[in-house]
Design a protein around this motif. Sequence first.
Motif, mmCIF file in Angstrom:
data_model
loop_
_atom_site.group_PDB
_atom_site.id
_atom_site.type_symbol
_atom_site.label_atom_id
_atom_site.label_comp_id
_atom_site.label_asym_id
_atom_site.label_seq_id
_atom_site.Cartn_x
_atom_site.Cartn_y
_atom_site.Cartn_z
ATOM 1 N N ARG A 49 0.853 -1.188 0.000
ATOM 2 C CA ARG A 49 0.000 0.000 0.000
ATOM 3 C C ARG A 49 0.893 1.244 0.000
ATOM 4 O O ARG A 49 1.737 1.403 0.869
ATOM 5 N N ASN A 229 -5.702 7.346 -13.907
ATOM 6 C CA ASN A 229 -5.296 6.361 -12.903
ATOM 7 C C ASN A 229 -6.407 6.093 -11.902
ATOM 8 O O ASN A 229 -6.609 4.959 -11.462
ATOM 9 N N LEU A 234 -6.048 2.110 -10.604
ATOM 10 C CA LEU A 234 -4.661 2.072 -10.137
ATOM 11 C C LEU A 234 -4.494 2.893 -8.867
ATOM 12 O O LEU A 234 -3.728 2.539 -7.968
ATOM 13 N N LEU A 235 -5.250 4.000 -8.778
ATOM 14 C CA LEU A 235 -5.253 4.830 -7.586
ATOM 15 C C LEU A 235 -6.664 4.908 -7.042
ATOM 16 O O LEU A 235 -7.642 4.767 -7.780
ATOM 17 N N LYS A 236 -6.776 5.147 -5.739
ATOM 18 C CA LYS A 236 -8.052 5.340 -5.087
ATOM 19 C C LYS A 236 -7.988 6.606 -4.259
ATOM 20 O O LYS A 236 -6.954 6.960 -3.703
ATOM 21 N N SER A 303 -2.514 3.754 -3.743
ATOM 22 C CA SER A 303 -2.476 2.515 -4.514
ATOM 23 C C SER A 303 -2.398 1.363 -3.526
ATOM 24 O O SER A 303 -1.419 1.215 -2.794
ATOM 25 N N GLU A 304 -3.475 0.566 -3.473
ATOM 26 C CA GLU A 304 -3.560 -0.505 -2.483
ATOM 27 C C GLU A 304 -2.611 -1.657 -2.793
ATOM 28 O O GLU A 304 -2.128 -2.324 -1.882
ATOM 29 N N ALA A 306 0.394 -1.648 -4.907
ATOM 30 C CA ALA A 306 1.438 -1.073 -5.752
ATOM 31 C C ALA A 306 2.624 -2.019 -5.856
ATOM 32 O O ALA A 306 2.986 -2.700 -4.891
ATOM 33 N N SER A 351 3.070 -0.335 -13.500
ATOM 34 C CA SER A 351 1.647 -0.538 -13.770
ATOM 35 C C SER A 351 1.376 -1.781 -14.596
ATOM 36 O O SER A 351 0.260 -2.309 -14.576
#
Length: 398
Positions: A49, A229, A234-236, A303-304, A306, A351
Amino acid sequence: MRTMYRVKLITVAGLLATGMMMTGCGRKTAPKPQSGPPEVGVMTVLPQRVALTTELSGRTSPYLIAEVRPQVSGIIQKRIFTEGSDVKAGEVLYQIDPATYRAAYASAKAAEARAEANLIPARLKEERFRDLVKIKAVSQQDYDNAYAALKQAEADLASARAAVETARINLAYTRVTAPISGRIGRSTVTNGALVTANQPAALATVQQFGSMYVDVTQSSAELLKLKQNLASGLLKNSGAGQARVKLLLEDGSAYPLPGTLKFSEVTVDQSTGSITLRAIFPNPKQTLLPGMFVRAILEEGVSEKALLIPQRGVTRNPAGNAMVMVVGAEEKVEPRPIKVVRTVGDNWLVSDGLKAGDRVILEGIQKARPGTPVKAVPFESKPAAAPTGATQSAAAKK
C-alpha cells in the motif's frame, strides 16, 4: 682453468634449480575454474500500500485582503492607526475634514423640516374636502386638487428624508474605517493630503493572516493522467472529501500544520497549459506571510497493491522502453518489458509487466544474459551511509 670451469657449472646448476622451483610454485597457485551458474541478487516483487504525492511550487496569499479607499473627497486631517499593527473591522483609520459635510447634513435636515411643515396643511385640507365633497359642498375637482397637493407634500417629505440620509452617510464616510479585521500595512498618504471618492490608489491595505491560501499550478497533462489512474483503479481516493496538503517553506523546512485542498481552477491557462490549485493552511503564529515562495505536497491518492521496483533494476531497451531482468522458469534469465507510472522515492511504480512473486535481478545484471541459467540469492541492500560517516569521523580523529 679447471677451477673456473667448475664455478660456471655450479652457477648454471643453481639457476636451473631456481627456475624449476618457481615453476612448481606457479603451478600450485593457479586458480581453478569456477563451476556452476553465476550468482545474482534478486528481489521478490510483493504488492504494498503506497500513498502517492505530488510536489508543486506556489506562493502564499492572504485569506482576506481589503484595500482602504475614501468614499468621499476631502483633506486628510489625521491618520489614526499605526502602520503594521492589527486593526479591527470598523476601527477608524483616517479622519477627513468633515466641515462641508456637516453643513450639507444641516441643510438637508432643514429641508426635511420644511417638507414636514408643508405636509400638515395639505393633509388637513384633504380631510376637510373629503367630507364636503360627499354633501356636494365643494366640487369633485377641488377635492382632487387637494388630494394631489397632499400626495405631492408627502413625496417632498420622502425626498427630503432621503437627502438627510445621504448627507448623514457622507458625513460618516469622513471617518475612514477598516473594512475587515487584520494587519494593516503602510499608509500611502499623510496628514494634509487631498483624497477623492473611489480613487484608484488605496490609502492602505488590510490583510488577514489567521489562515493563508497557497496557490500552486499543475499541468493539465498531469491532471488528466491522475484522473485516468483513478478511473482505471490504479489509484483510489483517500475518501476524506478534501485532499490533505503539506507545505515546505523557502528554507526547506516543513511547515508544522497540514492544510486542505479547497479549490481547483475550471479552465486551463492557455499560455502555460496549467491549472491553479488552491489550498488553505491555518496560520496561528503568522509564520506564513503573503507572497512567500513555498512547495506544496499534495496527496493524489492511494495505490492498495502497488508494485515498486528499485531504479537500479530498471534498464532501457533500444526503443527507450523500460525493462527488467527476471529469474523465470528453470532458473533462467528472462528480459521483461514493463510500464512505469512514476517514481516513488528511489523506486519505480510499475503498472504493467510484472506480477506478485516475480524475481527481479538487482545485482549481477552484467552476468545475467537472457536465456542463461543463474543462481538466485536474496538481494540485501547495503547501508553505506552510516559506515561511511563513521569512517570519515575516524579519519578526522587521526
